[in-house]
Design an enzyme around this catalytic site. Structure first.
Site, short mmCIF file in Angstrom:
data_model
loop_
_atom_site.label_atom_id
_atom_site.label_comp_id
_atom_site.label_asym_id
_atom_site.label_seq_id
_atom_site.Cartn_x
_atom_site.Cartn_y
_atom_site.Cartn_z
N LYS A 98 -9.46 15.24 -10.63
CA LYS A 98 -8.69 16.60 -10.39
C LYS A 98 -7.16 16.53 -10.86
O LYS A 98 -7.02 16.79 -10.78
CB LYS A 98 -8.65 16.59 -8.75
N SER A 121 -7.83 20.27 -6.57
CA SER A 121 -8.31 20.37 -5.48
C SER A 121 -6.66 19.85 -5.29
O SER A 121 -5.95 19.21 -5.99
CB SER A 121 -8.68 19.62 -5.56
N TYR A 177 -12.69 11.64 -6.34
CA TYR A 177 -12.28 12.38 -6.78
C TYR A 177 -10.52 12.77 -6.98
O TYR A 177 -11.10 13.97 -7.46
CB TYR A 177 -13.00 13.17 -5.30
#
Length: 243
Positions: free
Chosen positions: A152, A135, A148
């Site tokens: 990533k 991401s 998150y």
């Protein structure tokens, strides 16, 4: 177009969203596609519509069950580690449970699945390709995305380490780093025009990604046209990371 004809490719989290888009495009291009997910009903619907796509249901958080399932599926020429979760929490409110779950699905599962697939590639002399879905959040902080972002960033680092160690076996490993993508879920998440406007203002191309934008990057990295590409993190972000 049959650029993947005869190749066997595993996609994790391929029953919906970006993963489903990847599965269907690989199928259209002649690949023998297998997808694993914990979404049984979605898998059943997918297989009912596309009977030649093989599916298996497993909770990727379960290390041992995942290893048994992936091992039982045989040998693959390619792998897409797409399964992931995004739990939105501010840094000061991020819980141990949610952090651990994010790492378990987004990072540990990719390690687990990749080990099984890569070991068989090496054993059978397959010069395969692995693509990890990362991401833009791996390279730029996003508000309320601490777990998150961390997961990533870990995927990007793991991609480089995998490329280094698997390269001598002829196995390429790369990551794709999308911006917000207008999957069915993405359209719901970004439905608020104020929230969407703030993100769009940071994307020079002035739009969110579509599923096919990510699919095109993944198929490129899986394919022969990227035969000398390994260890990269490819942004599909409309220029977000350039600003």
């Amino acid at each position: 177009m049959d650029s993947f004809k005869g190749r066997r490719i595993l996609v994790t989290g391929g029953s919906q969203g970006i993963g489903k888009g990847i599965v269907l495009e690989l199928w259209r291009q002649g690949a023998n596609v297998v997808t694993i997910s914990n979404q049984l009903e979605d898998l059943q619907r997918l297989q009912a519509e596309y009977p030649t796509i093989e599916t298996a249901c497993v909770d990727l958080r379960d290390w041992d069950s995942t290893r048994k399932t992936v091992d039982s599926l045989g040998v693959f020429d390619g792998l897409v580690n797409n399964a992931g979760v995004a739990i939105i929490e501010p840094f000061l409110e991020c819980t141990q449970t949610n952090f651990d779950q994010t790492i378990s699905i987004n990072v540990r599962a990719a390690l687990n699945v990749s080990q099984i697939v890569a070991q068989k590639m090496i054993k059978h002399g397959i010069k395969g390709s692995i693509v990890n879905i990362s991401s833009q959040a791996s390279k730029a902080a996003l508000k309320d995305h601490v777990a998150y972002c961390a997961s990533k960033s870990a995927i990007d680092s793991m991609t480089r380490a995998m490329a280094l160690e698997l390269g001598p076996h002829g196995i390429r490993v790369n990551a794709v780093n999308p911006t917000a993508v207008m999957s069915e879920l993405g359209r719901q998440v970004w439905a608020d025009p104020v929230k969407a406007g703030k993100m769009l203002s940071k994307i020079p191309l002035g739009r969110f990604g579509e599923v096919e934008d990510v699919v095109n990057a993944v198929t490129f990295l899986l394919g022969a046209g990227a035969g000398m590409v390994s260890g990269v993190q490819l942004p599909v972000d409309g220029g977000f990371l350039a600003t």
